[in-house]
Design an enzyme around this catalytic site. Structure first.
Site, PDB file in Angstrom:
ATOM      1  CE  LYS A   1      -1.986   2.621   3.079  1.00  0.00           C
ATOM      2  NZ  LYS A   1      -2.016   3.936   2.365  1.00  0.00           N
TER       3      LYS A   1
ATOM      4  CD  GLU B   1      12.177   3.860   9.680  1.00  0.00           C
ATOM      5  OE1 GLU B   1      12.060   4.761  10.546  1.00  0.00           O
ATOM      6  OE2 GLU B   1      12.150   4.072   8.465  1.00  0.00           O
TER       7      GLU B   1
ATOM      8  CB  CYS C   1      12.014   8.626  10.406  1.00  0.00           C
ATOM      9  SG  CYS C   1      13.144   7.575   9.477  1.00  0.00           S
TER      10      CYS C   1
ATOM     11  CD  GLU D   1       9.120  11.883  13.688  1.00  0.00           C
ATOM     12  OE1 GLU D   1      10.045  11.360  13.043  1.00  0.00           O
ATOM     13  OE2 GLU D   1       8.066  11.287  13.965  1.00  0.00           O
TER      14      GLU D   1
END
Length: 525
Positions: free
Chosen positions: A223, A292, A326, A423
């Site tokens: 996806k 992850e 990330c 973040e």
């Protein structure tokens, strides 16, 4: 054989959209930070786009519902095209195709060398169409074209060649037992792998996940992120081996995670969504999951560092890919003895950063991915100002069109500020001061994340001390974002489960079977 897809979707001629998604007649801009914005039309991407469908069982098909959704050009907010919107029924069709291809098809049954050759041909095809793929990636994502063309596409080809090389080197062991038995372990493909990739590095995450899965003999249902559905690559694989569904997380993503006929999941994205993926996997058939996830990586500049070099590497560590990374070095810890010098030079470097149309030569920073991310970053910049951090430069949107944000640097940042804890995923550098190694180790580890870290020092003992003390999956010493196909990547704590890339990622897609055979009157044991 699956249809070859190097670019996809038909562009539509529609009025441009404003940052809020409303129709607008404003001109589009190409900008350089620190200069007067030049109002020019965005450069026309040097690529024609085709295909707006799902790939299921080797055929491009519409979504079962007939629904589509728009994918946008982040330089302007314009609709590039409308993409088939997959949901539960489409995931069911894709999983059925992958299951049949695994149980009955040639992929897991062909020799490993044959799989290797197909994957090598795939890599050759990627290189042949390098410029076209890079243009498509930049158009849909907003990242600088030179980054797409000269870094990411070559890395994609390298990763596929790396895993092609592993295909015929996957094997079990012969094991000695206490008794008259022949014991062996078999490393078998796990089956149907469900994979969900993010929008910040669509092509690289495609390679990180699809490469090892195919090398091990599995079939895949992938996806794509709804923000970047254009650049999934499909080329020359037997029907059903690789199926690609575009769609949204709560529908297509949830259906894939919950599917009882999916044997393994791999997900890259936010920690919050990773928790949902893990929960859905557990509530269905307890399928194993590789995650992850997010990060708030420390970049530590020690007192003996070459400040000029440290500033440049720290700048890259944070601002690379518009800060949408990330493992970005988003907590810049600087020793008090060099702090003031570092801040002054970090500000100067940020003000020189070239911001503008990512297709324009010499640009360092393009737009953020979409309006949601754009407004999220501006919200955190506001938090930084309100909490008492010193805004050295930047701090606002850039230009009048598209999702551009000024390169922003905050000094005097404290650990309890949102810009130091959360973040942000944008071009916002937070510079914090520390006194000694013990202090910076404690503060760097005081985070729910543990994805990566950077250390800048000329002292080997300091490097070794910090490297072993930091609770993260990757530590870069005097460098940052150095990736290689063979280097494992993954996080501690809430930054994920498992490792991707390198030999370690093969274990994600293999089952281990022990086979014990009784021996009668063996000549030896």
């Amino acid at each position: 054989m699956a249809a070859r897809r190097i670019s996809s979707l038909v562009s539509r001629s529609l009025p441009p959209l404003s940052r809020d998604g409303k129709q607008s007649c404003l001109g589009r801009g190409i900008y350089r930070y620190g200069t007067t914005a030049a109002h020019e039309e965005p450069i026309k991407p040097p690529v024609t786009v085709e295909y707006d469908k799902l790939l299921i069982n080797g055929q491009f098909v519409d979504a079962a519902s007939g629904k589509t959704f728009p994918t946008l050009d982040p330089r302007s907010g314009e609709v590039i095209a409308h993409v088939a919107e997959g949901d539960t029924e489409d995931i069911n069709r894709a999983v059925a195709a992958a299951r049949k291809a695994f149980d009955e098809g040639p992929w897991p049954k062909m020799t490993a060398y044959e799989r290797c050759r197909i994957m090598l041909r795939f890599a050759d095809l990627v290189e042949k169409h390098n410029d076209e793929i890079a243009a498509l990636e930049t158009w849909d994502n907003g990242k600088v074209y030179e980054q797409s063309a000269h870094i990411e596409i070559p890395m994609l080809a390298r990763l596929f060649r790396y895993y092609a090389g592993w295909a015929d080197k996957i094997h079990g062991l012969t094991i000695r037992a206490d008794g008259p038995y022949h014991v062996q372990s078999l490393h078998e493909p796990i089956g149907v792998a469900g994979q969900i990739i993010p929008w910040n590095f669509p092509l690289l995450m495609f390679a990180w996940k699809v490469g090892p899965a195919l090398a091990c003999g599995n079939t895949v249902v992938l996806k794509t992120a709804e923000q970047t559905p254009l650049s999934a690559l499909l080329a020359g694989l037997p029907d059903g081996v690789l199926n690609v569904v575009s769609g949204f997380g709560p529908s297509a993503g949830a259906a894939l995670c919950s599917h009882m006929d999916v044997d393994k999941l791999a997900f890259t994205g936010s920690t919050a969504t990773g928790k949902i993926v893990l929960e859905l996997a557990a509530k269905s058939n307890l399928k194993p999951v590789t995650l992850e996830l997010g990060g708030k990586s420390p970049f530590i500049v020690c007192e003996d560092a070459d400040v000029d070099k440290a500033v440049e590497v720290a700048h890259f560590a944070l601002f690379f890919n518009q800060g949408q990374c990330c493992c970005a070095g988003s907590r810049t810890f600087v020793h008090e003895k060099v702090y003031d010098e570092f801040v002054a030079k970090a500000k100067e470097r940020a003000m020189k950063r070239n911001v503008g149309d990512p297709f324009k030569t010499g640009m360092e920073q393009g737009p953020q991915i979409d309006a949601e991310q754009f407004h999220k970053i501006l919200k955190y910049i506001k938090y930084g100002k309100e909490c008492g951090a010193t805004l050295e430069t930047g701090g606002d949107s850039f230009g009048t069109k598209g999702y551009y944000i000024q390169p922003t640097v905050f000094s005097n940042v404290q650990d309890d500020m949102p810009i130091a804890k959360d973040e942000i995923f944008g071009p916002v550098q937070s510079v914090l001061k520390f006194k000694d190694n013990a202090e910076v180790i404690r503060r760097a580890n005081n985070s729910p994340y543990g994805l990566a870290a950077g250390i800048f020092t000329q002292d080997l003992d300091t490097a070794n001390t910090l490297t072993r003390a930091l609770r993260v999956g990757t530590v870069w010493v005097n460098c940052f974002d150095t990736f290689d196909a063979a280097i494992p990547f993954g996080g501690y704590k809430m930054s994920g489960i498992g490792r991707e890339k390198g030999e370690y990622s093969l274990k994600n897609y293999l089952q281990v079977k022990a086979v014990v055979t009784s021996l009668k009157n063996p000549a030896w044991l």
